[in-house]
Design an enzyme around this catalytic site. Sequence first.
Site, PDB file in Angstrom:
ATOM      1  N   HIS A  85       0.838  -1.201   0.000  1.00  0.00           N
ATOM      2  CA  HIS A  85       0.000   0.000   0.000  1.00  0.00           C
ATOM      3  C   HIS A  85       0.875   1.253   0.000  1.00  0.00           C
ATOM      4  CE1 HIS A  85      -3.530   2.320   2.117  1.00  0.00           C
ATOM      5  NE2 HIS A  85      -3.046   2.952   1.073  1.00  0.00           N
ATOM      6  N   ILE A  86       0.959   1.915  -1.149  1.00  0.00           N
ATOM      7  CA  ILE A  86       1.700   3.172  -1.277  1.00  0.00           C
ATOM      8  C   ILE A  86       0.763   4.321  -0.910  1.00  0.00           C
ATOM      9  CG2 ILE A  86       2.981   4.665  -2.855  1.00  0.00           C
ATOM     10  CD1 ILE A  86       3.619   2.185  -4.518  1.00  0.00           C
ATOM     11  N   LYS A  88      -1.477   7.509  -0.643  1.00  0.00           N
ATOM     12  CA  LYS A  88      -2.221   8.400  -1.533  1.00  0.00           C
ATOM     13  C   LYS A  88      -2.327   7.882  -2.959  1.00  0.00           C
ATOM     14  CE  LYS A  88      -3.659  10.938   0.523  1.00  0.00           C
ATOM     15  NZ  LYS A  88      -4.758  10.674   1.516  1.00  0.00           N
ATOM     16  N   LYS A 116      -9.718  -3.985  11.684  1.00  0.00           N
ATOM     17  CA  LYS A 116      -9.265  -5.135  10.893  1.00  0.00           C
ATOM     18  C   LYS A 116     -10.379  -6.166  10.737  1.00  0.00           C
ATOM     19  CE  LYS A 116      -5.726  -6.100  13.529  1.00  0.00           C
ATOM     20  NZ  LYS A 116      -4.508  -6.770  14.021  1.00  0.00           N
ATOM     21  N   HIS A 142       2.835   1.356   6.290  1.00  0.00           N
ATOM     22  CA  HIS A 142       3.104   1.490   4.849  1.00  0.00           C
ATOM     23  C   HIS A 142       4.460   0.874   4.480  1.00  0.00           C
ATOM     24  CE1 HIS A 142      -0.344   3.842   3.516  1.00  0.00           C
ATOM     25  NE2 HIS A 142      -0.250   4.539   4.628  1.00  0.00           N
ATOM     26  N   ARG A 176      -0.330   5.715  -8.995  1.00  0.00           N
ATOM     27  CA  ARG A 176      -1.144   6.891  -9.323  1.00  0.00           C
ATOM     28  C   ARG A 176      -0.292   7.912 -10.056  1.00  0.00           C
ATOM     29  NH1 ARG A 176      -4.294  10.684  -4.816  1.00  0.00           N
ATOM     30  NH2 ARG A 176      -5.442  12.005  -6.302  1.00  0.00           N
ATOM     31  N   GLN A 309     -15.293   5.319 -10.186  1.00  0.00           N
ATOM     32  CA  GLN A 309     -14.241   6.256 -10.544  1.00  0.00           C
ATOM     33  C   GLN A 309     -14.579   7.619  -9.969  1.00  0.00           C
ATOM     34  OE1 GLN A 309     -11.429   5.438 -12.769  1.00  0.00           O
ATOM     35  NE2 GLN A 309     -10.700   7.237 -11.679  1.00  0.00           N
ATOM     36  N   ALA A 315      -6.534  16.547  -4.551  1.00  0.00           N
ATOM     37  CA  ALA A 315      -5.469  16.958  -5.467  1.00  0.00           C
ATOM     38  C   ALA A 315      -6.043  17.687  -6.676  1.00  0.00           C
ATOM     39  CB  ALA A 315      -4.667  15.740  -5.908  1.00  0.00           C
TER      40      ALA A 315
END
Length: 430
Positions: A85-86, A88, A116, A142, A176, A309, A315
Amino acid sequence: MVERSSKFLLIVVGSVCFMLILYQYVAPGVISFGSPHGYFTEEDEGDIFPTPDPHYVKKYYFPVRDLERTIDFQIKGEDVIVFLHIQKTGGTTFGRHLVQNVRLEVPCDCRPGQKKCTCYRPNRKETWLFSRFSTGWSCGLHADWTELTNCVPGVLNKKENKQKTQRKFYYITLLRDPVSRYLSEWRHVQRGATWKTSLHMCDGRTPTPEELPSCYEGSDWSGCTLQQFMDCPYNLANNRQVRMLADLSLVGCYNMSTFPEKKRAQLLLESAKKNLRDMAFFGLTEYQRKTQFLFERTFRLRFIRPFMQYNSTRAAGVDLDNATVQRIEELNELDMELYDYAKDLFQQRYQYTRQQERRQQRIKNHGQQSHQGFGISLWPSRSRQNFVSALEDGYGEKEEREEGEEGGRTEEAGNRLPTEDYMNQIINRW
């Protein structure tokens, strides 16, 4: 009187039945009397996925082994999906899909108020999913590729209180657009996020304060301006996607003096590309439906509800001039190159997988037609085999010409962020 009542009742019942039949015809799959919870069944699921762009121009060459992704995922065996999981990249939404939205024999147990879920295999109490919402941040907040590949086997052995060497780990992640991701991280940090509890383990140790200095003094960096965010040379937001996907051991971890800057950057980029290419699956935040499609075809698992979507993000609400955008691109030069590479591989995989499905469907349809009639085949056996073989050889070439040859990339025209707009479709938001 009784006769009139009977006729009236018959008319009412007939009208109700007609309306139900009409509703199912107009909105198929919304109500399903034959499937639990009214979810889509695999047999009734229509083609909700976008048609491949016939004008898409390939930028990189990928052999078939890099395009074909079909895994016989043994959920009752020893297979484990590991989600990298990166920050953003839409990983929180995707992570919830994995624990709440996959059609399973034994669904994950997600209880209100708990962070969880319990995702056990159907035949025993062992997890098949290693992610934030199933096992928590067991390898650190992360955790990146370097941390996960060295940590996951030992953590699962400890959790299950047994030593296993036959597990198969299938790594997955999301990427992304680097500028959008960078801006989203800035806004997140501006609100007080730090991720300072991340371990950044590499070669058995965490980085020293000299190797990884802080960009701020105090408990957090809340209220920082975009200029301040960009000016910090130690900001881990810069080229985050490459760093988190690369094998940091190749460059001496966080010791910047091991290699010259350009050599280090090249090694990190090539490592990130290789690891991404070798992963079982990766998706792109800007292409939710295609991401859903490729995951389902890779692992032969189906989601209950389709992905949505969302183009209106924090951003997207940032108004920038060209000079600022160019500065962000320069700070994320490696991520820009990685994303360009990943997007091309992603589109080619989608195109290839769709072609294979359509080819198999045509062969199947021809097989059904050739056996219709009185049960007597009009073709000799050898001729039929030759025809099917010709189908298998010819359809791929035809579809390749139809879908992947000359033309421009229409998806990016006039828009920095190529996204898929499905608002014209009726979708149940979950």
